[in-house]
Design an enzyme around this catalytic site. Sequence first.
Site, short mmCIF file in Angstrom:
data_model
loop_
_atom_site.label_atom_id
_atom_site.label_comp_id
_atom_site.label_asym_id
_atom_site.label_seq_id
_atom_site.Cartn_x
_atom_site.Cartn_y
_atom_site.Cartn_z
N LYS A 84 0.82 -1.22 0.00
CA LYS A 84 0.00 0.00 0.00
C LYS A 84 0.85 1.27 0.00
O LYS A 84 0.43 2.31 -0.49
CB LYS A 84 -0.93 0.00 1.21
CG LYS A 84 -1.94 -1.14 1.21
CD LYS A 84 -3.10 -0.87 0.26
CE LYS A 84 -4.09 -2.03 0.24
NZ LYS A 84 -5.10 -1.88 -0.82
N GLU B 56 -9.57 6.17 2.91
CA GLU B 56 -10.37 5.12 3.53
C GLU B 56 -9.43 3.97 3.82
O GLU B 56 -8.33 3.91 3.28
CB GLU B 56 -11.45 4.64 2.56
CG GLU B 56 -10.99 3.60 1.53
CD GLU B 56 -9.91 4.10 0.58
OE1 GLU B 56 -9.82 5.33 0.39
OE2 GLU B 56 -9.15 3.28 0.03
N SER C 246 1.84 -9.70 -0.49
CA SER C 246 1.49 -8.28 -0.46
C SER C 246 1.70 -7.60 0.88
O SER C 246 1.88 -6.38 0.93
CB SER C 246 0.04 -8.10 -0.92
OG SER C 246 -0.84 -8.82 -0.08
C1 LIG Z 1 -1.56 -6.91 2.73
C2 LIG Z 1 -2.72 -6.60 1.84
N1 LIG Z 1 -2.84 -7.28 0.70
C3 LIG Z 1 -3.87 -7.05 -0.13
C4 LIG Z 1 -4.85 -6.13 0.17
C5 LIG Z 1 -6.00 -5.98 -0.77
O1 LIG Z 1 -5.97 -4.80 -1.50
P1 LIG Z 1 -5.61 -4.79 -3.04
O2 LIG Z 1 -6.49 -5.79 -3.70
O3 LIG Z 1 -5.90 -3.40 -3.45
O4 LIG Z 1 -4.19 -5.15 -3.18
C6 LIG Z 1 -4.76 -5.39 1.35
C7 LIG Z 1 -5.77 -4.39 1.68
O5 LIG Z 1 -5.89 -3.84 2.70
C8 LIG Z 1 -3.66 -5.65 2.21
O6 LIG Z 1 -3.53 -4.98 3.36
#
Ligand SMILES: Cc1ncc(COP(=O)(O)O)c(C=O)c1O
Lengths: 256, 417
Positions: free
Chosen positions: B107, B129, B394
């Site tokens: 993020k 948000e 992620s």
């Molecule tokens: C670690 C992590 N991965 C994935 C996501 C999902 O978001 P996005 O689909 O935008 O990557 C989030 C959302 O808060 C997150 O904190």
Amino acid sequence: MPAHERLTAAITAANKHNRPALVPFITAGYPEPGEFVNTLREIAQVGDVVEVGVPFSDPMADGMTIQRSSFAALQNGVSLKWIFSELEMAGDLHTPLVIMSYLNPLLAFGYETLARRARATGVCAFIVPDLPFEECDELRIALEAEGLGLIQLVTPATPKERLKMLCEASRGFVYAVTVTGITGGDTGLPNDLADYLDAVSSASPIPVCAGFGIRDAADVANVGEHAAGAIVGSALVEVLESGEDPRPFLQALGGK
Amino acid sequence: MKSQLPADEASAFLDAAIKGELPDERGRFGPFGGRYVPETLVPAFERLEQGVREYLHDADFQREFQRELREWVGRPTALTFAPRLSERWGTEVWLKREDLAHTGAHKINNAIGQALLAKRLGAQRVIAETGAGQHGVASAAACARVGLPCSVYMGAVDMERQAPNVDRMRRLGAEVIAVETGDKTLRAAIDEAMRKWVTDPSGIYYLLGSAVGAHPYPYLVRELQSVIGVEAREQMIEQAGALPDAAFACVGGGSNAIGLFYPMLGDDIELIGVEAGGTGEGLGQNAATLATGTPGVLQGAYTMILQNDDGQVQETHSISAGLDYSGVGPEHALLQATGRVRYVAAGDDDALAALEELCETEGILTALETAHAFAYARRWSQENPRKRILIGNSGRGDKDMPTLTKHPARIRTSASA
Ligand SMILES: Cc1ncc(COP(=O)(O)O)c(C=O)c1O
């Protein structure tokens, strides 16, 4: 004459009696779905035009009152299908109707059926708060085919050139949002409201109705000096919420 | 109920996507996308679009952005070979370590990029948000870094399950506003942030956290997150000696997934997005928008959404707050419709099991969101043995301790592997 001209005529008729047109707004089926037709009849006796709100799960342009009424109406099973069947039952209210809905329920219903059902039930135009002019062709054309209007909204943040374009594209009336904000605000109407409404009125070939944050007779009178009509939403929904008869409240605001 | 395009249209759109021609000037990814916003915000969106055009690819802006990514975010993030997991799964597993980025998730790439943009655009304050709180923490940190006040809207349900992140945001100087309306999760938080933005469209910069919403956000967020895929691609060639056969990423709004996939669209790599399967396939039991939704307009874009026949957006369920959302980025809707990316779902229990397995084998506590990608990659590997795969890791799972504490380590995966 196309249905949207009934709106223009109703507003102009009120102005001929030296008063602004009164446009009450209610969330369909709130607080009691069983009372919808009754309430509509009562309101249509006083309002020059009646605006019926279709509840939506994500009312992002609305404040607490209309959020609350929308969520409750949805819980009680209110839908566009239901609204049309209730309007059919209500018969002719002798007052032109406008439907206010976010786009997705209209999309799900299908534009062509929407226009046909609307025309058959006395609806003259639609207000769609999350559909800006740039995205509106498809709906506008489908409505036009049945003589219905798509009412454009303008706001204090709308630049001058755009204002003119939106006023010219609007049908029935132009919806001038009074505040830079959401519905139901209680911060009072802005100080420079008169100049803004004058600018909208002079840019518009059709009547201008002002809405958002209009709560009492003083607000209606204030707005009425610079616009052809006043839309009263959250304040009316709160009256209905408390179980009161809406007529005395609306009569105190003017109306027919 | 997957949306499909006629074959010739699909291949034309996919070509355009690979060539970098999408979105078009109306903000469309094929039929998806666009800008469905209240009139009050139209001038603000036009200013934002203008700002993106002027600054995003401008040399000065890029120099500053790249320096922040390097010196403050800590990029490039590592590409990690996972030997013990590889052995268990019978396939070669590589992890792109966004959990190692500053504040613990991908993020931050988007947050610092947009904060720099907000500064250039002369914003007085920033609103954001958050679902899992990762975007909220990243926004709070990025705003502190560039010197802008920040308010974060967060659903009351999420504030409880991601409590550690609420404290972190406040420590980082942000105001956290509890959203008590609607479903009290991410969707309600976005609605409420939009309502706030409408009150001061010229002073407020809305720092949206995923590749969702009205144009130009899906484009802007993709551009800022593509660093994930660009780095991963190079690192695979350098460390693994070849590109992967398949790449997996979890999909909430779709920002980490588009960041990983976009630079690989033209490669011969099977791309798989994993959504939240929750507790089952019924409406309301999951957040598998692409796998089970239908097209509609939600929060500014025409995209796939979870809705009933009346066009009312449905509540979702997922154990992970960051995936618990009824919409998805419009570019993913197109990538699905063209068949280029496959979107599948993994359930709550599978995600929990995958999270434990990664802890046990590689010493990495991944986020519950991310764990969904592992859960499906594991299943895929059973059907496709002896391949080379890349998983977008992620984010880190520290924020999930309140949820994990309620689900004690009951699943010992070693026996069942
Ligand atoms: C670690 C992590 N991965 C994935 C996501 C999902 O978001 P996005 O689909 O935008 O990557 C989030 C959302 O808060 C997150 O904190």
